[in-house]
Motif scaffolding. Sequence first.
Motif, PDB file in Angstrom:
ATOM      1  N   UNK A  95      -2.348  -7.914 -11.932  1.00 28.24           N
ATOM      2  CA  UNK A  95      -2.973  -8.217 -10.606  1.00 28.24           C
ATOM      3  C   UNK A  95      -4.598  -8.488 -10.634  1.00 28.24           C
ATOM      4  N   UNK A  96      -5.222  -7.636 -11.380  1.00 23.14           N
ATOM      5  CA  UNK A  96      -6.553  -7.802 -11.450  1.00 23.14           C
ATOM      6  C   UNK A  96      -7.066  -8.789 -12.287  1.00 23.14           C
ATOM      7  N   UNK A 132      -8.933  -3.544  -6.528  1.00 28.82           N
ATOM      8  CA  UNK A 132      -7.939  -2.656  -7.225  1.00 28.82           C
ATOM      9  C   UNK A 132      -7.259  -1.753  -6.401  1.00 28.82           C
ATOM     10  N   UNK A 133      -7.927  -1.264  -5.450  1.00 27.30           N
ATOM     11  CA  UNK A 133      -7.616  -0.374  -4.245  1.00 27.30           C
ATOM     12  C   UNK A 133      -6.560  -0.969  -3.413  1.00 27.30           C
ATOM     13  N   UNK A 134      -6.766  -2.271  -3.216  1.00 25.46           N
ATOM     14  CA  UNK A 134      -5.874  -3.554  -2.282  1.00 25.46           C
ATOM     15  C   UNK A 134      -4.604  -3.447  -2.990  1.00 25.46           C
ATOM     16  N   UNK A 135      -4.656  -3.704  -4.380  1.00 17.88           N
ATOM     17  CA  UNK A 135      -3.553  -3.758  -5.213  1.00 17.88           C
ATOM     18  C   UNK A 135      -2.717  -2.418  -5.317  1.00 17.88           C
ATOM     19  N   UNK A 136      -3.364  -1.428  -5.379  1.00 16.76           N
ATOM     20  CA  UNK A 136      -2.351   0.171  -5.628  1.00 16.76           C
ATOM     21  C   UNK A 136      -2.048   0.301  -4.400  1.00 16.76           C
ATOM     22  N   UNK A 154      -1.156 -10.446  -0.026  1.00 18.39           N
ATOM     23  CA  UNK A 154      -1.569  -9.368  -0.567  1.00 18.39           C
ATOM     24  C   UNK A 154      -2.643  -9.765  -1.779  1.00 18.39           C
ATOM     25  N   UNK A 155      -2.364 -10.755  -2.445  1.00 15.67           N
ATOM     26  CA  UNK A 155      -3.206 -11.087  -3.820  1.00 15.67           C
ATOM     27  C   UNK A 155      -4.421 -11.958  -3.036  1.00 15.67           C
ATOM     28  N   UNK A 271      -1.508  -2.447   3.582  1.00 21.14           N
ATOM     29  CA  UNK A 271      -0.237  -1.970   4.273  1.00 21.14           C
ATOM     30  C   UNK A 271       0.287  -2.854   5.246  1.00 21.14           C
ATOM     31  N   UNK A 272      -0.605  -3.245   6.031  1.00 19.11           N
ATOM     32  CA  UNK A 272      -0.046  -4.598   6.852  1.00 19.11           C
ATOM     33  C   UNK A 272       0.873  -5.610   6.303  1.00 19.11           C
ATOM     34  N   UNK A 273       0.182  -6.162   5.253  1.00 15.67           N
ATOM     35  CA  UNK A 273       0.977  -7.243   4.511  1.00 15.67           C
ATOM     36  C   UNK A 273       2.279  -6.712   4.054  1.00 15.67           C
ATOM     37  N   UNK A 274       2.318  -5.399   3.707  1.00 16.37           N
ATOM     38  CA  UNK A 274       3.662  -4.712   3.230  1.00 16.37           C
ATOM     39  C   UNK A 274       4.711  -4.525   4.453  1.00 16.37           C
TER      40      UNK A 274
END
Length: 407
Positions: A95-96, A132-136, A154-155, A271-274
């Motif tokens: 992802x990164x 990185x926090x966004x993806x985790x 997310x991306x 989290x919102x996008x999940x």
Amino acid sequence: MMTSSRNIDLGTMMMACGCGRRQFLPFGKTVCKFGNSSYYGGVNLVGSCKAVPTKPKEISLLNGIGQAQTVTFDLKPEPKQPISLTNLFEVVADDLQTLNDNLLSIVGAENPVLISAAEQIFGAGGKRMRPGLVFLVSRATAELAGLKELTTEHRRLGEIIEMIHTASLIHDDVLDESDMRRGKETVHELFGTRVAVLAGDFMFAQASWYLANLENLEVIKLISQVIKDFASGEIKQASSLFDCDTKLDDYLLKSFYKTASLVAASTKGAAIFSRVENNVTEQMYEFGKNLGLSFQVVDDILDFTQSTEQLGKPAGSDLAKGNLTAPVIFALEKEPRLREIIESEFCEVGSLEEAIGLVSEGGGIRRAQELAREKADDAIKSLQCLPPSDFRSALEQMVMYNLERID
């Protein structure tokens, strides 16, 4: 820790006390003494000594001597391996990498100078911790929601967050008149203040355009508030320089505006996008907020404890500019002389060095460390709503990585 062994039987036996060191003794059973307790030596286990309690006793050996021999061992714990960001982000490495490939292209190619400025800041050794926090969080909450893969939103959020962070760094360096960032010359040092301000403005605008195209009003409001908070934090800092009456709550609010707001919005937005439940998104916001505050406190501690080479900027630079951080605020409660020096704005030669020493002597570093750990504990608690996974473990490790910087 020290332990001693006494021989009380015949024969030869390998001594193993869990310390990783083995000794062949001239007699059989061995008693390991820890403090006032005695144990028979047993098998060598990792980190422990398998033992059976026994009472000390005097046994006459073959030569009639009643004194037992004593062998001393130095028990040293295995050194703890520091947490590596590379290992920590391994679970989102792909992802990164995609983010890195996209960053320069999404800035746009309208102006070569802006591209050069972007290349300078994106290539200056950034850790990409915020995306990185966004993806985790995205992957940890996606598991909770039953999503198989990250969404386009997310991306894109990770890219937007890094652009906003980069824009804020460019403007910070202008305001602070910093000529170095991560060991490299800053954008305004290379291209001038005018270009630096415009480059930061351009990145804020570009990030806002991509944000609007996400078409999620909740996230748009969340990230827009961050940009407002940046300005509020700078105004709050500028209006309180050399103010020795600054309270800890004022410092924490300013730190939220300047640092934690973006981290909190990053983790909540992911989290919102999940599409998880509201209580989870709020817990992710609290996680990001407290992690961001803990990071800021640690950064402010390092400004006093690390060298110029380690920091990539002069040590004590915040204090020299009148920006009073947690270590200073705590130390001011114990050191009246520190107030005198700060209010004089370091007019005497050697006064900055004296002030830095007083911050440590007045307990400022120690109490700031306690504050950083308190915020870290709060961050960890907010992760309890997530199911166990490699991604949740990595988020927990991120908290510990931050604290390791002051261990």
